[in-house]
Every structure is written in C-alpha cells, then in structure tokens.
Scaffold this motif. Structure first.
Motif, PDB file in Angstrom:
ATOM      1  N   LEU A 259       1.365  -0.815   0.330  1.00 36.23           N
ATOM      2  CA  LEU A 259      -0.240   0.168  -0.037  1.00 36.23           C
ATOM      3  C   LEU A 259       1.017   1.152   0.023  1.00 36.23           C
ATOM      4  CD1 LEU A 259      -2.621  -1.172   2.310  1.00 36.23           C
ATOM      5  CD2 LEU A 259      -3.004  -1.196  -0.004  1.00 36.23           C
ATOM      6  N   ALA A 260       2.001   1.525   0.852  1.00 40.93           N
ATOM      7  CA  ALA A 260       3.135   1.727   0.739  1.00 40.93           C
ATOM      8  C   ALA A 260       3.565   2.621  -0.367  1.00 40.93           C
ATOM      9  CB  ALA A 260       3.695   2.124   1.639  1.00 40.93           C
ATOM     10  N   ALA A 261       4.018   1.622  -1.448  1.00 36.87           N
ATOM     11  CA  ALA A 261       4.209   1.564  -2.641  1.00 36.87           C
ATOM     12  C   ALA A 261       3.621   2.279  -3.760  1.00 36.87           C
ATOM     13  CB  ALA A 261       4.965   0.065  -3.694  1.00 36.87           C
ATOM     14  N   VAL A 262       2.545   2.193  -3.719  1.00 43.21           N
ATOM     15  CA  VAL A 262       1.207   2.184  -4.154  1.00 43.21           C
ATOM     16  C   VAL A 262       1.263   4.231  -3.851  1.00 43.21           C
ATOM     17  CG1 VAL A 262      -1.444   2.392  -4.432  1.00 43.21           C
ATOM     18  CG2 VAL A 262      -0.411   0.389  -4.437  1.00 43.21           C
ATOM     19  N   VAL A 263       0.638   4.087  -2.887  1.00 46.90           N
ATOM     20  CA  VAL A 263       0.800   5.944  -2.077  1.00 46.90           C
ATOM     21  C   VAL A 263       2.054   6.759  -2.328  1.00 46.90           C
ATOM     22  CG1 VAL A 263       0.944   7.298  -0.100  1.00 46.90           C
ATOM     23  CG2 VAL A 263      -0.622   5.300  -0.304  1.00 46.90           C
ATOM     24  N   ALA A 264       2.780   6.013  -2.651  1.00 44.20           N
ATOM     25  CA  ALA A 264       4.402   6.576  -3.000  1.00 44.20           C
ATOM     26  C   ALA A 264       4.308   6.538  -4.348  1.00 44.20           C
ATOM     27  CB  ALA A 264       5.491   6.173  -2.470  1.00 44.20           C
ATOM     28  N   PHE A 265       4.045   6.452  -5.182  1.00 41.95           N
ATOM     29  CA  PHE A 265       4.153   6.741  -6.648  1.00 41.95           C
ATOM     30  C   PHE A 265       2.477   7.173  -7.422  1.00 41.95           C
ATOM     31  CE2 PHE A 265       7.527   3.293  -5.845  1.00 41.95           C
ATOM     32  CZ  PHE A 265       8.833   4.497  -6.201  1.00 41.95           C
ATOM     33  N   LYS A 267       1.050   9.416  -8.690  1.00 43.91           N
ATOM     34  CA  LYS A 267       1.645  10.198  -9.801  1.00 43.91           C
ATOM     35  C   LYS A 267       2.150   9.686 -10.557  1.00 43.91           C
ATOM     36  CE  LYS A 267       2.331  14.036  -6.423  1.00 43.91           C
ATOM     37  NZ  LYS A 267       3.008  15.450  -6.241  1.00 43.91           N
ATOM     38  N   HIS A 268       2.148   8.306 -10.624  1.00 41.38           N
ATOM     39  CA  HIS A 268       2.502   7.823 -11.379  1.00 41.38           C
ATOM     40  C   HIS A 268       1.933   6.372 -12.100  1.00 41.38           C
ATOM     41  CE1 HIS A 268       6.508  10.100 -10.870  1.00 41.38           C
ATOM     42  NE2 HIS A 268       6.430  10.045  -9.978  1.00 41.38           N
ATOM     43  N   VAL A 269       1.499   6.380 -11.307  1.00 45.22           N
ATOM     44  CA  VAL A 269      -0.061   4.899 -11.958  1.00 45.22           C
ATOM     45  C   VAL A 269      -0.278   4.904 -13.516  1.00 45.22           C
ATOM     46  CG1 VAL A 269      -0.978   3.459 -11.035  1.00 45.22           C
ATOM     47  CG2 VAL A 269       0.154   4.351  -9.649  1.00 45.22           C
ATOM     48  N   PHE A 270      -0.773   6.500 -13.748  1.00 39.08           N
ATOM     49  CA  PHE A 270      -1.516   6.348 -14.661  1.00 39.08           C
ATOM     50  C   PHE A 270      -0.758   6.802 -15.636  1.00 39.08           C
ATOM     51  CE2 PHE A 270      -4.621   6.463 -11.614  1.00 39.08           C
ATOM     52  CZ  PHE A 270      -5.419   5.040 -12.001  1.00 39.08           C
ATOM     53  N   SER A 271       0.442   6.972 -16.086  1.00 37.85           N
ATOM     54  CA  SER A 271       1.373   7.471 -16.361  1.00 37.85           C
ATOM     55  C   SER A 271       1.390   6.669 -18.202  1.00 37.85           C
ATOM     56  CB  SER A 271       2.784   8.269 -16.664  1.00 37.85           C
ATOM     57  OG  SER A 271       3.119   6.706 -15.390  1.00 37.85           O
ATOM     58  N   LEU A 273       1.594   2.144 -19.110  1.00 38.69           N
ATOM     59  CA  LEU A 273       0.451   0.914 -18.663  1.00 38.69           C
ATOM     60  C   LEU A 273       1.198  -0.354 -17.662  1.00 38.69           C
ATOM     61  CD1 LEU A 273      -1.855  -1.666 -19.582  1.00 38.69           C
ATOM     62  CD2 LEU A 273      -0.139  -2.055 -21.161  1.00 38.69           C
ATOM     63  N   SER A 274       2.962   0.113 -18.293  1.00 38.16           N
ATOM     64  CA  SER A 274       4.270  -0.802 -16.791  1.00 38.16           C
ATOM     65  C   SER A 274       3.789  -0.397 -16.105  1.00 38.16           C
ATOM     66  CB  SER A 274       4.856  -1.020 -17.717  1.00 38.16           C
ATOM     67  OG  SER A 274       5.580   0.702 -17.912  1.00 38.16           O
ATOM     68  N   ASN A 275       3.841   1.049 -15.967  1.00 34.82           N
ATOM     69  CA  ASN A 275       3.603   1.846 -14.485  1.00 34.82           C
ATOM     70  C   ASN A 275       1.701   0.973 -13.074  1.00 34.82           C
ATOM     71  OD1 ASN A 275       6.034   2.885 -14.571  1.00 34.82           O
ATOM     72  ND2 ASN A 275       5.073   5.068 -15.034  1.00 34.82           N
ATOM     73  N   PHE A 276       1.097   1.422 -13.911  1.00 32.82           N
ATOM     74  CA  PHE A 276       0.431   1.370 -13.961  1.00 32.82           C
ATOM     75  C   PHE A 276      -0.253  -0.531 -13.581  1.00 32.82           C
ATOM     76  CE2 PHE A 276      -4.680  -1.157 -14.522  1.00 32.82           C
ATOM     77  CZ  PHE A 276      -4.920  -0.532 -13.691  1.00 32.82           C
ATOM     78  N   VAL A 277       0.994  -1.580 -14.269  1.00 31.14           N
ATOM     79  CA  VAL A 277       0.682  -2.771 -13.694  1.00 31.14           C
ATOM     80  C   VAL A 277       1.367  -3.236 -12.529  1.00 31.14           C
ATOM     81  CG1 VAL A 277       0.558  -4.976 -14.778  1.00 31.14           C
ATOM     82  CG2 VAL A 277      -0.343  -3.464 -15.904  1.00 31.14           C
ATOM     83  N   LEU A 278       2.963  -2.044 -12.411  1.00 31.05           N
ATOM     84  CA  LEU A 278       3.895  -2.679 -11.642  1.00 31.05           C
ATOM     85  C   LEU A 278       3.290  -1.887 -10.882  1.00 31.05           C
ATOM     86  CD1 LEU A 278       6.688  -2.883 -13.678  1.00 31.05           C
ATOM     87  CD2 LEU A 278       5.741  -4.614 -12.747  1.00 31.05           C
ATOM     88  N   MET A 279       3.344  -1.032 -10.304  1.00 27.65           N
ATOM     89  CA  MET A 279       3.235   0.119  -9.042  1.00 27.65           C
ATOM     90  C   MET A 279       1.845   0.320  -8.358  1.00 27.65           C
ATOM     91  SD  MET A 279       5.533   4.062 -10.829  1.00 27.65           S
ATOM     92  CE  MET A 279       6.851   3.837 -11.095  1.00 27.65           C
ATOM     93  N   GLY A 280       0.427   0.113  -9.632  1.00 32.30           N
ATOM     94  CA  GLY A 280      -0.977  -0.177  -9.136  1.00 32.30           C
ATOM     95  C   GLY A 280      -1.224  -1.198  -8.880  1.00 32.30           C
ATOM     96  N   LEU A 281      -1.684  -2.090  -9.865  1.00 32.33           N
ATOM     97  CA  LEU A 281      -2.158  -3.050  -9.776  1.00 32.33           C
ATOM     98  C   LEU A 281      -1.685  -4.128  -9.103  1.00 32.33           C
ATOM     99  CD1 LEU A 281      -5.105  -5.114 -10.418  1.00 32.33           C
ATOM    100  CD2 LEU A 281      -3.906  -5.301 -13.313  1.00 32.33           C
ATOM    101  N   LEU A 282      -0.722  -4.548  -9.796  1.00 31.31           N
ATOM    102  CA  LEU A 282       0.087  -5.753  -8.882  1.00 31.31           C
ATOM    103  C   LEU A 282       0.270  -5.501  -7.062  1.00 31.31           C
ATOM    104  CD1 LEU A 282       2.256  -6.581 -11.398  1.00 31.31           C
ATOM    105  CD2 LEU A 282       0.441  -7.955 -10.092  1.00 31.31           C
ATOM    106  N   PRO A 283       0.678  -3.965  -6.742  1.00 34.18           N
ATOM    107  CA  PRO A 283       1.270  -3.726  -5.547  1.00 34.18           C
ATOM    108  C   PRO A 283      -0.304  -4.251  -4.854  1.00 34.18           C
ATOM    109  CG  PRO A 283       2.285  -2.661  -6.596  1.00 34.18           C
ATOM    110  CD  PRO A 283       1.484  -2.724  -7.510  1.00 34.18           C
ATOM    111  N   LEU A 284      -1.741  -3.078  -4.829  1.00 39.48           N
ATOM    112  CA  LEU A 284      -2.946  -3.632  -4.644  1.00 39.48           C
ATOM    113  C   LEU A 284      -3.544  -5.053  -4.556  1.00 39.48           C
ATOM    114  CD1 LEU A 284      -4.499  -0.445  -5.838  1.00 39.48           C
ATOM    115  CD2 LEU A 284      -4.368  -0.513  -3.646  1.00 39.48           C
ATOM    116  N   LEU A 285      -3.412  -5.415  -5.484  1.00 44.21           N
ATOM    117  CA  LEU A 285      -3.496  -6.969  -5.214  1.00 44.21           C
ATOM    118  C   LEU A 285      -2.759  -7.712  -4.163  1.00 44.21           C
ATOM    119  CD1 LEU A 285      -3.420  -7.715  -9.482  1.00 44.21           C
ATOM    120  CD2 LEU A 285      -5.700  -8.010  -7.094  1.00 44.21           C
TER     121      LEU A 285
END
Length: 317
Positions: A259-265, A267-271, A273-285
């Motif tokens: 969760l901390a990783a998602v919060v920290a990054f 601003k870059h999650v939706f920049s 597709l790879s950022n969305f998967v690696l910085m958002g989707l996978l950490p949340l899952l």
C-alpha cells in the motif's frame, strides 16, 4: 552434536563473525554473501540435476502437473496455511531495498536485486519440492523433515552427497543470519532518522560508515536470547511460538509495504500501462491477498501464537 554447550558456543562464534562483517561495512558483507550464496546455489543446482536424473530411474512417484494446481491443499484452510508458509519462505528478499543508500546505481540495482533473488529462490524451491517428492517416499519425508536435504543428497549421491548438502544448508543459515542483521539494523537506522526511534540508533561509525550502535544492540539482544533459549527449555518454547507468529507479522508487513508503494508512486501510476501494472495493480492485489491471508490465518494458529503475533503488533501501534 550431543553437547549442548559445544553447540551453543559454536553458534555464538558464527553469530559474532557475522556481526563483525555487518558492522565492518557493506562491501565486506556483500563479498562474504557472494562467496557463501555462490557456493550454496552451485551445490543446490548440481544436486537438483542429480535428483532429476536419479528420479528418472528410481522414482517413487511420477511427476504430475496437478502438483502445481489447487487440488492438493486439502481444502481452503490448507491453501491459507501454505500461503502463510510461502510468505515466510520469501521473507528477506527486500533486504536489497534496505541497502539502497549503500548500493551503486541504487535506483535500479537494489530493486532488480530483490526481483532476481525472488526468481532464483522460487525456482530452487519448486525444483526441490518436485525432486524430493519423486525421489523419496512419503514416510521418509515425514520422518526427516528437519534434515530432508541431507537425506536427498545421500539418496542421489551415496556417501558424499548428504555431507555436501549439509554444507549448503549451513551456508544458507549463516547467509540468512547476515542478511537479517543487515535488514534489522538498517531499519532501526532509518526509523531513527525519521525520529520514530531514539537518535542513538542512527549513530554512524566514523570509519566503517555503518549503524554500529544499532548493530551492537541487536547483536547483544539476539545473543542473549540464543544462549538462554538453548539452556532453558521454556524460553525455547516461547521463542518457537514467536517464530511461528512472525508469519502473521510478515503478512501484514508486506500488505502495508504494498500500500505504501502505491501511495508513494500514485502520481506515476496512470502515466503508462507498465506503471499501472507494476506500481498500481500488482501492489494492490498483493496487499489485498496478504491482508486476506493474515485475517484467515488467525483462527488456525492457536492462542499462544496469536497472542504473541498480535500482541507485538499492538505494541508497535
């Protein structure tokens, strides 16, 4: 092996040697790790190949792809118990992240080291789980759970094999001790710098440039617990339950880290597709899965283990 005093003394010596490496500096620590881990991985790779060759002609059970599915967990609770054990298996992969400030090209190397380490460990665990089940009958596995690798080594290479794999286990234990010391002392250092712990834990040695006070404190507490648990059986039982409770703490620790990783990054999650998967989707899952494992494991671990694990977390809060 039959002398409690000798075993305790040898353990203390090995422990103090690792403490010296950790305090002396990250360069000598990593060189020691390269040597120990290199020998260990080579031995494990050689015996994995020997095990596969031996299984091809002496197998007790033929390999089935169903082993890698969900049909062997003996129900829902078996899956949860296995997932908690797996979390404990991989605990420590993030030690490279704890060393990012002491790593060359830290923006890339520390994270890549963690990922590569997980992949290597995963491959070794999978291969050895399969090879052991093919080469050894169930009753042998159940009666030798504490030293199953030496039994496998003796089976696939009679005489010398078991002794070589004992060396691999010993090196693994020592290397794990070293990485754990690094992880704990660097965490104390970081927490001290963020003023969540007394400033003394952030003291840096003027020559070695390591958190020497934190290292000495951790080493002293660990050494006392090790000696006392060996000499007093009741303390050993408490520590054994505490180790079992670590699985709960690891689960919630990784959930919070994700969760901390998602919060920290964020601003870059939706920049991309790879950022969305690696910085958002996978950490949340990952956070959701580890939280679920944490909640589901509590009823099955027993009152003492739950009390130690949850009580320690309550104190931290």
């Amino acid at each position: 092996a039959n002398s409690l005093g000798a075993v305790t003394a040898v353990g203390c010596v090995w422990f103090l040697v690792m403490v010296f490496f950790v305090m002396r500096g990250v360069r000598i620590t990593t060189e020691a790790q390269w040597i120990m881990s290199g020998i260990e991985v080579v031995l494990l790779t050689v015996f994995a190949v020997l095990g596969i060759i031996h299984a091809s002609t002496h197998t007790h059970i033929n390999f089935s792809w169903s082993w890698l599915g969900f049909s062997h967990f003996n129900g829902f609770h078996g899956f949860v118990a296995g997932a908690l054990i797996a979390a404990f298996y991989y605990w420590g992969w993030d030690v490279s992240s704890n060393l990012n400030e002491e790593t060359a090209d830290s923006d890339r190397s520390s994270g890549l080291g963690g990922i590569v380490g997980v992949l290597i460990v995963f491959a070794l665990f999978e291969v050895y789980t399969i090879v052991i089940n093919m080469d050894l009958p169930n009753h042998t596995i159940q009666s030798n759970s504490g030293d199953i690798l030496s039994v496998l080594g003796s089976r696939v290479w009679p005489g010398l094999g078991g002794k070589l794999l004992i060396i691999a286990v010993m090196l693994s234990t020592i290397a794990t001790l070293e990485t754990t010391l690094i992880q704990v002392t660097r965490s104390l250092f970081a927490m001290s710098r963020e003023r969540t712990l007394p400033a003394i834990f952030g003291s840096i040695h003027p020559t070695w440039q390591t958190p020497w006070v934190a290292t000495i404190v951790v080493a002293a507490i660990s050494l006392v617990l090790f000696v006392v648990s060996n000499l007093i059986g009741s303390v050993s039982t408490v520590l054994s339950d505490a180790i079992s409770a670590i699985g709960l703490q690891i689960a919630i620790y990784y959930a919070l880290a994700a969760l901390a990783a998602v919060v920290a990054f964020h601003k870059h999650v939706f920049s991309s597709l790879s950022n969305f998967v690696l910085m958002g989707l996978l950490p949340l899952l990952g956070a959701g899965f580890m939280t679920w494992i944490f909640i589901e494991s509590i009823p099955s671990l027993g009152g003492t283990i739950d009390a130690i694990g949850l009580g320690a977390m309550a104190l931290e809060i």
